[in-house]
Design a protein around this motif. Structure first.
Motif, PDB file in Angstrom:
ATOM      1  N   HIS A  35      -5.445  13.685   3.640  1.00 51.09           N
ATOM      2  CA  HIS A  35      -4.205  14.220   4.220  1.00 51.09           C
ATOM      3  C   HIS A  35      -3.937  15.631   3.726  1.00 51.09           C
ATOM      4  CE1 HIS A  35      -2.971  10.039   5.425  1.00 51.09           C
ATOM      5  NE2 HIS A  35      -2.569  10.741   6.449  1.00 51.09           N
ATOM      6  N   GLY A  88       0.597   5.835  -0.545  1.00 50.84           N
ATOM      7  CA  GLY A  88      -0.230   7.015  -0.807  1.00 50.84           C
ATOM      8  C   GLY A  88       0.602   8.185  -1.298  1.00 50.84           C
ATOM      9  N   GLN A 132       9.468   9.418   5.286  1.00 53.54           N
ATOM     10  CA  GLN A 132       8.258   8.835   5.877  1.00 53.54           C
ATOM     11  C   GLN A 132       8.564   7.665   6.820  1.00 53.54           C
ATOM     12  OE1 GLN A 132       5.080  10.072   5.574  1.00 53.54           O
ATOM     13  NE2 GLN A 132       6.239  11.740   4.639  1.00 53.54           N
ATOM     14  N   ASP A 187      -4.687   4.176   6.804  1.00 55.94           N
ATOM     15  CA  ASP A 187      -4.624   3.864   5.365  1.00 55.94           C
ATOM     16  C   ASP A 187      -4.008   2.485   5.151  1.00 55.94           C
ATOM     17  OD1 ASP A 187      -5.429   6.465   4.825  1.00 55.94           O
ATOM     18  OD2 ASP A 187      -3.394   7.193   4.419  1.00 55.94           O
ATOM     19  N   ILE A 188      -2.921   2.257   5.870  1.00 52.38           N
ATOM     20  CA  ILE A 188      -2.140   1.034   5.677  1.00 52.38           C
ATOM     21  C   ILE A 188      -2.834  -0.155   6.340  1.00 52.38           C
ATOM     22  CG2 ILE A 188       0.084  -0.056   6.229  1.00 52.38           C
ATOM     23  CD1 ILE A 188       1.212   2.912   6.275  1.00 52.38           C
ATOM     24  N   MET A 202      -2.572   8.081   8.387  1.00 52.90           N
ATOM     25  CA  MET A 202      -1.658   7.319   7.522  1.00 52.90           C
ATOM     26  C   MET A 202      -1.586   5.862   7.980  1.00 52.90           C
ATOM     27  SD  MET A 202       2.180   8.303   6.369  1.00 52.90           S
ATOM     28  CE  MET A 202       3.365   7.053   5.904  1.00 52.90           C
ATOM     29  N   PHE A 251       0.859  -1.185   0.000  1.00 57.78           N
ATOM     30  CA  PHE A 251       0.000   0.000   0.000  1.00 57.78           C
ATOM     31  C   PHE A 251       0.893   1.231   0.000  1.00 57.78           C
ATOM     32  CE2 PHE A 251      -2.116   3.645   1.659  1.00 57.78           C
ATOM     33  CZ  PHE A 251      -3.408   3.552   1.178  1.00 57.78           C
ATOM     34  N   HIS A 280       7.020   7.829  10.292  1.00 65.25           N
ATOM     35  CA  HIS A 280       5.580   7.552  10.289  1.00 65.25           C
ATOM     36  C   HIS A 280       5.304   6.045  10.208  1.00 65.25           C
ATOM     37  CE1 HIS A 280       4.467  11.845   8.782  1.00 65.25           C
ATOM     38  NE2 HIS A 280       4.604  11.790  10.086  1.00 65.25           N
ATOM     39  N   VAL A 293      -4.049  10.540  -1.436  1.00 66.56           N
ATOM     40  CA  VAL A 293      -4.492  10.821  -0.062  1.00 66.56           C
ATOM     41  C   VAL A 293      -4.996  12.261   0.073  1.00 66.56           C
ATOM     42  CG1 VAL A 293      -3.239   8.958   1.069  1.00 66.56           C
ATOM     43  CG2 VAL A 293      -2.054  11.096   0.654  1.00 66.56           C
ATOM     44  N   GLN A 328       0.153  12.483  -1.886  1.00 62.50           N
ATOM     45  CA  GLN A 328      -0.730  13.642  -1.691  1.00 62.50           C
ATOM     46  C   GLN A 328      -1.032  14.327  -3.030  1.00 62.50           C
ATOM     47  OE1 GLN A 328      -0.662  16.428   1.391  1.00 62.50           O
ATOM     48  NE2 GLN A 328       0.706  15.244   2.695  1.00 62.50           N
ATOM     49  N   TYR A 334      -2.241  13.509  11.673  1.00 64.44           N
ATOM     50  CA  TYR A 334      -1.936  13.076  10.302  1.00 64.44           C
ATOM     51  C   TYR A 334      -1.341  11.656  10.275  1.00 64.44           C
ATOM     52  CZ  TYR A 334       0.783  13.451   5.837  1.00 64.44           C
ATOM     53  OH  TYR A 334       1.344  13.245   4.604  1.00 64.44           O
TER      54      TYR A 334
END
Ligand code: TRP
Length: 336
Positions: A45, A9, A150, A135-136, A132, A7, A153, A42, A11, A128
């Motif tokens: 986001h 994403g 990233q 999402d995953i 995220m 997966f 994160h 995303v 922006q 944020y």
């Protein structure tokens, strides 16, 4: 064991550049033949910072167009926008209740983006990373191709997965994700300052190559790209503290899918104009067709809408099933 699933994403910033391409989209294309891949624009986001609604709409379509123009197969992969699948937001709320405030406060991206006036940043910007993680985890993805920036994160996503699995006594329910960070180029830097990331918000357009730039502009930008006065070295060690040189060499390696050592072998001892000519050639060859295709696709809005609708449907099937399980684990139920 969890099935291997990718997966990632991007922006919808609009005006995508070489950094977005080499740092993300090119890897997405490389992965699509090997694994089940889910790629998301995303948009939720994006609104953690104020957006112009009309521009946001266009930017979402432009990002999808860039995915397709770069060679992502819309049949093979699931390609969609985040706002179409409500389960992302629903899981994000649960994660807001699992993650700790202290974890959020440690995120360097928040500190950078919030700047000095932290009190005035949106709450969305603070949480944020939780969205995220949602999402995953809503897809139980196991691998996430991202840029170096990233990594923190993703570490947080792992902590969230572990805490959820532990708090709710459901060992290995959420997989512990692995980042896939490109080795040749972990981040593409500005052509004007090798210490700064290539960014669409840089005031100088000469700091970046946009996917929609034409040949002449690309040639000019590379010709003007900052370098230093020493010749190109022959070993990676000698690239230390030569940020601009290292950046051009990494871009060349990445765009041609070769190793840095190979580039140094070819250009070591030569001057930068030789490398720059070849670099321009490679960028023009790969980027210009993509830029042209993006422009063409943007005129076919109903085609793009259709792809987004199909992608959303496929993504929803997986996400809704997983959300049901998650609700059950947490003790929530949707009465319908
Ligand atoms: N934060 C990522 C970025 O700015 C974008 C993103 C959002 C993402 N959700 C994601 C990346 C999930 C990978 C997986 O680049």
């Amino acid at each position: 064991m969890h099935k291997k699933r990718i997966f990632s994403g991007v922006q919808p910033t609009g005006n995508l550049h070489l950094g977005n391409y080499l740092g993300a989209i090119k890897n997405f294309v490389d992965l699509q033949n090997k694994f089940e891949c889910i790629y998301c624009v995303v948009d939720l986001h994006a609104i953690t910072n104020r957006q112009n609604p009309e521009e946001l709409k266009t930017n979402i379509l432009e990002t999808i167009a860039s995915f397709i123009a770069s060679g992502l197969d819309v049949e093979k992969n699931i390609i969609f926008n985040q706002a179409s699948v409500a389960a992302h937001s629903e899981l994000a709320w649960i994660i807001n209740c699992v993650a700790r405030i202290g974890w959020m406060n440690r995120m360097t991206q928040f500190k950078e983006k919030a700047g000095l006036n932290k009190e005035n940043a949106s709450v969305g910007l603070l949480v944020y990373p939780n969205l995220m993680a949602a999402d995953i985890l809503i897809y139980k993805a196991t691998h996430v191709p991202v840029g170096e920036d990233q990594k923190q994160h993703l570490e947080l996503t792992r902590d969230i997965a572990k805490k959820f699995n532990n708090d709710f006594n459901c060992e290995s329910f959420f997989p512990i994700v692995e980042p896939l960070i490109p080795k040749k180029i972990s981040r593409v830097m500005s052509l004007r300052d090798g210490k700064k990331k290539m960014s669409k918000s840089d005031k100088s357009d000469y700091s970046r190559i946009n996917l929609k730039d034409d040949k002449d502009l690309i040639d000019q930008k590379i010709k003007k790209a900052k370098t230093d006065t020493a010749p190109i070295p022959s070993t990676v060690i000698e690239l230390k503290n030569r940020h601009e040189a290292a950046n051009l060499i990494s871009i060349y390696a990445s765009i041609n899918s070769i190793d840095i050592d190979q580039v140094l072998n070819e250009f070591g001892g030569k001057n930068f104009s030789t490398l720059k000519n070849k670099l321009s050639e490679s960028i023009v060859e790969q980027i210009c067709p993509i830029g042209k295709e993006v422009k063409k696709l943007l005129k076919e809005q109903s085609y793009l809408n259709d792809i987004l609708a199909k992608g959303a449907k496929k993504a929803s099937l997986i996400a809704t099933d997983n959300l049901k399980e998650i609700y059950e684990i947490v003790g929530l139920k949707k009465f319908t």
